[in-house]
Design an enzyme around this catalytic site. Sequence first.
Site, mmCIF file in Angstrom:
data_model
loop_
_atom_site.group_PDB
_atom_site.id
_atom_site.type_symbol
_atom_site.label_atom_id
_atom_site.label_comp_id
_atom_site.label_asym_id
_atom_site.label_seq_id
_atom_site.Cartn_x
_atom_site.Cartn_y
_atom_site.Cartn_z
ATOM 1 N N SER A 145 -28.919 -106.067 -30.284
ATOM 2 C CA SER A 145 -29.990 -106.311 -31.241
ATOM 3 C C SER A 145 -30.261 -105.050 -32.061
ATOM 4 O O SER A 145 -29.369 -104.539 -32.721
ATOM 5 C CB SER A 145 -31.242 -106.796 -30.508
ATOM 6 O OG SER A 145 -32.228 -107.196 -31.418
ATOM 7 N N ASP A 295 -31.892 -107.519 -38.740
ATOM 8 C CA ASP A 295 -31.396 -106.572 -37.739
ATOM 9 C C ASP A 295 -29.888 -106.765 -37.538
ATOM 10 O O ASP A 295 -29.285 -107.668 -38.131
ATOM 11 C CB ASP A 295 -32.178 -106.710 -36.431
ATOM 12 C CG ASP A 295 -31.953 -108.029 -35.733
ATOM 13 O OD1 ASP A 295 -31.481 -108.977 -36.372
ATOM 14 O OD2 ASP A 295 -32.259 -108.127 -34.528
#
Length: 571
Positions: A145, A295
Amino acid sequence: MTTLEKAQLWLSDTFDKETQDAVQALINSNSPDLEDSFYRELEFGTGGMRGVMGVGTNRLNKYTLGQATQGLANYMLQQFKGEEIKVAIAYDVRHNSKEFGKLVADVLTANGIKVLLFKDHRPTPELSFTVRDKKCNGGIVLTASHNPPEYNGYKVYWNDGAQIVPPHDEAIIKEVYSVKFDEIKFNGNDDLIEWIGEEQDDVYIDTCIENSTYQNVGKENLNIVFTSIHGTTYTTIPKALEKAGFKKVDLVKEQMIPSGNFTTVESPNPEEPAALEMAMDLARITNADIVIGTDPDGDRLGIAVRNLDGEMQLLNGNQTNTILTYYILNEWRKQGRITGKEFIGSTIVTSDIFFDIAQKFGVDCKVGLTGFKWIGKMIRDFEGKEKFICGGEESFGFMTGDFVRDKDSCGSIILACEIAAWCKANGRTMYQYMIEIYQELGMYYEGLVNLVRKGRDGAEEIQNMMKNFRENPPKELAGSLVEEVKDFKEQTNFIVSKGEKQVMNDIPKSNVLIYYTQDGTKVCVRPSGTEPKIKFYISVKDSVASETDFKDKLKSLEAKIEDVRRDLKLD
C-alpha cells in the site's frame, strides 16, 4: 532458541546461496538488523502480511512468501477438492513486486493450481474485480500500500473478491504456520499460467463507469489534475476518465512514471498533503477544479477541491466519503430505488455522520472493524437479503456498488468528478456542497494522531500503551465527561453514568478502544495492523448554520481536537 540460533538455521541447504550469504553477512557484522530480522516470524495476519524486505523470519522474502503461498495452496486444495482451482495474481510498482508475483505463481502452479497472472502492474481493486469476473477461487496481490519503499506485502482474497475473513482467515493462518521451509514447492509449471493485461482493464473500467455514473452534467467543463504518485493507476485512471466523458484532464507527468522509490515524494500516501504538492502546483497553473491522487496499489484516493477562499484544500477521508455517500443516496432516492432493504458500510473508526446520512435516506448503516475486508464480509453476509449501495472508511477508501469487494479508487474517482462537474454547472464547488450537507446533518470534523514505535521495543511500548488506556481510561476530554468506554477486545461497553457494562458481540474481537463523551466527541485508539504505529482517531461535532458560519466553527473544532490531544498526552 536465540536469535543467532534462528539465523544459523538459514545457513542450511534448504536456502539458496544468495540467502545464505546475506544471513552470514548479518551474523558477521553483529548488526542490530540481525535481531530485528529473526526475533519473530513475520506475522501472517487475517488479511495477509506486510513487512520490510530482506532475509530472515521477520522479513518479506522468497521463503516467507513461499511459506504463505504453500499454506494457502494446501488450504485451497482441501476446500475445493476435485475442482480446477484458479487464483488471480496482481502486483504493484514496488521493488521486487513483479518477481514476487511470479514466485507466488510458481508455488501455486507447482501445487497444480491454475494462475491468472497480470503481465504488468495493476491496481488492487482490479485484482478484486478479476477474481469475480473470471470466477476464480481466490486472488493474491503483492503490495505494501502506502508504506515506505523498503516494504512489500501480500494480501489474500477469497472467491467473492473480498479479502479473507472468518472462518477462512484463521484456517489459512494455521496452514501457513504448519509449513516448513523445506516443504515449499518452488518448481512451477508455466503451462498452468494464463497471462492477462489490457483486455481486462477495459472490462474493469467499463464496469466502474456503469456503477459510478448517475448523470451527465458539465463533464466537458471540469478541469481535473490527476497523479498516480508513481503507482499502478497510470494503467487505468486516465483511460477511465476519458471513457467517462471528462475532456480536461492534466496529468502530473513526472509522477505518472511507475517507481518503487517514489522519487518525487517522501511518502506516496494521498492522505498526506505533501504527496499531492506537485499536483497542487499544476492545479494553480491550469486553474483546476479538482485534484486527485492515488496510492501505489491504487485503492486509496486523495481529493482536493477549492475551499471558500478559492484555494485548493485536501479533504480528509470522512469528508470525501460524506460527499460521495450523500450524493449517491440522493440519486437513488430520486430514481425510486430505495425500498428500505438497502445498506451502506462503514467502520468503527469512521465518522458517525454516516449513521445520520443513512437515517435521512431510510437505509441501514452497518459497521465493522477497521479495513474494507469487513465491508466485503457485510456484502457477502447479506447478499440476496439486503442491497449494498456504497461504503467507505476514514483512511481515504471508498467503493460504489459491489462489483469490487475492496476500496476502489477508479469508480470513486469517476463519481467524485461527476459530483464536481455537477456542482460547477450549478455555480458552486464540492466544498460548498459539503457545507450544505453539514448544515442539514451537523458538522463533523476529525483528526488523526499516529505515534510510530519501531522494532521489538516499539511493539512492547504500544502494547503497554493499550494496556494503560484500557485500565485507566480518561474521565474527561476537552471539557466533556467520558460517558461510554467501548472495548472491542473484551467486547464490552461501559456506561460510566450507570456504572454498568453491556455486552457487545455483534463485532469480532479486536484490540481497539473507543471513548465517547457527553457532547459527542469520539476517540478511537488502536494499534495499526500493518505499520509500527498506534493510532488515535479523534472526531468532534457541532452545528453550522450557514456558509459564513463555517470558518469559525472549523477553527473551534480544530482547537477542540488539540484539547483532546493534550488531555490524552499525545503532544
